[in-house]
Design an enzyme around this catalytic site. Structure first.
Site, PDB file in Angstrom:
ATOM      1  N   SER A  89       0.781  -1.236  -0.025  1.00 61.32           N
ATOM      2  CA  SER A  89       0.090  -0.059  -0.058  1.00 61.32           C
ATOM      3  C   SER A  89       0.762   1.260  -0.050  1.00 61.32           C
ATOM      4  CB  SER A  89      -1.027   0.073   1.128  1.00 61.32           C
ATOM      5  OG  SER A  89      -1.989   1.067   1.021  1.00 61.32           O
ATOM      6  N   HIS A 196      -8.525   0.504   1.349  1.00 59.61           N
ATOM      7  CA  HIS A 196      -8.604  -0.432   0.378  1.00 59.61           C
ATOM      8  C   HIS A 196     -10.142  -0.798   0.170  1.00 59.61           C
ATOM      9  CE1 HIS A 196      -4.504  -0.516  -0.078  1.00 59.61           C
ATOM     10  NE2 HIS A 196      -4.296  -0.475   1.359  1.00 59.61           N
TER      11      HIS A 196
END
Length: 200
Positions: A89, A196
């Site tokens: 990420s 997410h």
């Protein structure tokens, strides 16, 4: 072959980087540059907190990025450079910087804006994230589906570790269902949004 894997948000902790700052001039230089570029005392928040402020996405993301880049540079200066890089990420930005795709300032500017936008999205559509440990991926997916569209499997970190993300109540409900289904542990992540997930 040397591979560097850079962490994402939720790896922050009060005191992060202070030992490096005090011991290595190049770490002090990057922390000081970050304070100036960001326009706030990131160094003070990393070293002294409080954790509630350090965990704000607009602070956490620059903090984790700066710390990661410092560690990578310290290792490289001592002869341990990566042949390959990857990031989880937010860690993708640290990886791009370590690979020379972005310079420190470019990466920090992007991460600062990313953190600001994600914090704003989290404020506009609040949510939560929880790591589910000890269940097969398919079981976690099924539990999220059964809970409803307000929670989704967000990160398949490793076999037996899936992070779920979504509206806070739905995340709690799916987490309780995971424990009932035999999860060995559920861990609420110190984040300020449902990253997410469709809430972002």
């Amino acid at each position: 072959m040397n591979a560097f894997l850079f962490p994402g948000q939720a790896s922050q902790d009060v005191g992060m980087g202070q030992d490096l700052y005090e011991r290595f001039p190049e770490a002090k230089e990057l922390f000081d540059a970050a304070d100036e570029l960001l326009g706030f005392a990131l160094t003070e928040l990393c070293f002294s907190g409080p954790m509630e402020e350090l965990s704000q996405t607009s602070v956490t993301q620059p903090a984790v990025y700066v710390h990661s880049v410092i560690v990578a540079r310290l290792l490289a200066a001592r002869g341990l450079s990566p042949d390959v890089v990857a990031g989880h990420s937010l860690g993708e930005y640290s990886a791009l910087t370590a690979a020379g795709v972005l310079d420190f300032q470019q990466g920090l500017s992007l991460v600062q804006e990313r953190g600001r936008l994600m914090q704003e999205a989290g404020r506009n559509r609040p949510g939560a994230m929880t790591a589910i440990l000890g269940l097969e991926d398919e079981v976690v997916v099924r539990l999220c589906d059964e809970t409803g569209p307000a929670v989704v499997p967000a990160n398949f970190n490793a076999p037996g570790q899936v992070v779920i993300s979504g509206e806070a109540d739905a995340v709690v409900q799916a987490s309780e269902a995971a424990l009932a289904a035999g999860a060995s542990k559920v861990v609420s992540l110190p984040v300020t949004g449902a990253f997410h997930s469709p809430l972002m």
